[in-house]
Design a protein around this motif. Structure first.
Motif, PDB file in Angstrom:
ATOM      1  N   ALA A 100      -6.797   5.568  -1.153  1.00  0.00           N
ATOM      2  CA  ALA A 100      -7.990   5.380  -1.971  1.00  0.00           C
ATOM      3  C   ALA A 100      -9.179   4.975  -1.109  1.00  0.00           C
ATOM      4  N   GLU A 101     -10.367   5.331  -1.573  1.00  0.00           N
ATOM      5  CA  GLU A 101     -11.601   4.915  -0.900  1.00  0.00           C
ATOM      6  C   GLU A 101     -11.619   3.398  -0.792  1.00  0.00           C
ATOM      7  N   GLY A 102     -12.039   2.880   0.339  1.00  0.00           N
ATOM      8  CA  GLY A 102     -12.101   1.438   0.527  1.00  0.00           C
ATOM      9  C   GLY A 102     -10.805   0.810   1.018  1.00  0.00           C
ATOM     10  N   THR A 103      -9.796   1.654   1.309  1.00  0.00           N
ATOM     11  CA  THR A 103      -8.536   1.132   1.820  1.00  0.00           C
ATOM     12  C   THR A 103      -8.709   0.705   3.271  1.00  0.00           C
ATOM     13  N   ASN A 104      -8.158  -0.432   3.599  1.00  0.00           N
ATOM     14  CA  ASN A 104      -8.085  -0.893   4.981  1.00  0.00           C
ATOM     15  C   ASN A 104      -6.611  -1.039   5.341  1.00  0.00           C
ATOM     16  N   TYR A 105      -6.339  -1.034   6.635  1.00  0.00           N
ATOM     17  CA  TYR A 105      -4.956  -1.156   7.099  1.00  0.00           C
ATOM     18  C   TYR A 105      -4.768  -2.508   7.768  1.00  0.00           C
ATOM     19  N   PHE A 106      -3.583  -3.042   7.567  1.00  0.00           N
ATOM     20  CA  PHE A 106      -3.239  -4.338   8.138  1.00  0.00           C
ATOM     21  C   PHE A 106      -1.845  -4.245   8.731  1.00  0.00           C
ATOM     22  N   SER A 156      -1.684  -1.081   3.270  1.00  0.00           N
ATOM     23  CA  SER A 156      -2.923  -0.334   3.004  1.00  0.00           C
ATOM     24  C   SER A 156      -3.527  -0.888   1.712  1.00  0.00           C
ATOM     25  N   VAL A 157      -4.425  -1.842   1.885  1.00  0.00           N
ATOM     26  CA  VAL A 157      -5.075  -2.537   0.768  1.00  0.00           C
ATOM     27  C   VAL A 157      -6.552  -2.739   1.111  1.00  0.00           C
ATOM     28  N   PRO A 158      -7.383  -3.048   0.118  1.00  0.00           N
ATOM     29  CA  PRO A 158      -8.811  -3.190   0.405  1.00  0.00           C
ATOM     30  C   PRO A 158      -9.187  -4.387   1.278  1.00  0.00           C
ATOM     31  N   LYS A 159      -8.596  -5.561   1.026  1.00  0.00           N
ATOM     32  CA  LYS A 159      -9.085  -6.774   1.678  1.00  0.00           C
ATOM     33  C   LYS A 159      -7.960  -7.557   2.360  1.00  0.00           C
ATOM     34  N   ALA A 160      -8.378  -8.372   3.316  1.00  0.00           N
ATOM     35  CA  ALA A 160      -7.427  -9.237   4.022  1.00  0.00           C
ATOM     36  C   ALA A 160      -6.712 -10.173   3.048  1.00  0.00           C
TER      37      ALA A 160
END
Length: 193
Positions: A100-106, A156-160
């Motif tokens: 999804a748009e806005g996904t970040n990886y951690f 793979s989620v939007p925020k920390a």
């Protein structure tokens, strides 16, 4: 083929910048040869770091590839860790549907104390990881073969805060007190996004 997770830290920033182009060229070569699965730097870390996931036949092959990196050749790796990774949940392959748009990886790691018995919680944790996978919050997870009381999850989620909450609710953390670390990750190289 086996997955090896290699984490580099760099403290010589001038040298890092000088050899960045050669390093990137080397990574792209390894990607074409299907030896490197994915690679990228940590985001916002106090010390410059990177995580690379190699797909190779054995440790000997991995060591040759790591030694051939311009950063290794020029002594620019301050420290490194190597772990043979058993991807037991999810996949390192590019998904058929993009994130999804806005996904970040951690990159989220955990480690339990030596001697911890996980047998009673293993199924519960497997169910937890499967749920995260179904919710598209987890890309891949597994323990390290060389230390099965430690492991890596790629979230793979939007925020920390989302990644932190996932790790705090991991049964190994919540019920067995595993220590964990969450680092935002930018997987620049590889067919992952």
């Amino acid at each position: 083929m086996k997955y090896y997770v290699v984490t580099f830290t760099h403290t010589k920033i001038v040298g890092w910048a000088i050899f960045l182009h050669a390093h990137v060229k080397y990574l792209k070569k390894l990607l074409k040869e299907d030896k490197l699965q994915i690679s990228g730097p940590g985001v916002g870390t106090p010390v410059r770091s990177a995580q690379l996931v190699f797909k190779v036949t054995d440790r000997e092959e991995l060591d040759k590839l790591v030694a051939g990196d311009p950063y290794s050749i020029h002594g620019l790796v301050a420290s490194s860790t190597v772990n043979l990774w058993d991807v037991s949940c999810g996949s390192m392959l590019k998904p058929s549907v993009p994130d999804a748009e806005g996904t970040n990886y951690f990159r989220a790691t955990f480690e339990l104390k030596e001697g911890t018995d996980v047998s009673e919680l293993k199924n519960k944790r497997d169910e937890y990881l499967k749920k995260l996978l179904d919710e598209k919050k987890l890309r891949a997870a597994g323990t390290y073969v060389n230390n099965p009381l430690a492991g890596l999850s790629i979230l793979s989620v939007p925020k920390a805060e989302d990644a932190e909450a996932i790790m705090k609710n991991d049964p190994y953390v919540k019920e067995l007190g595993a220590e964990y670390q969450v680092i935002q990750w930018d997987p620049k190289f590889g067919d992952f996004k």
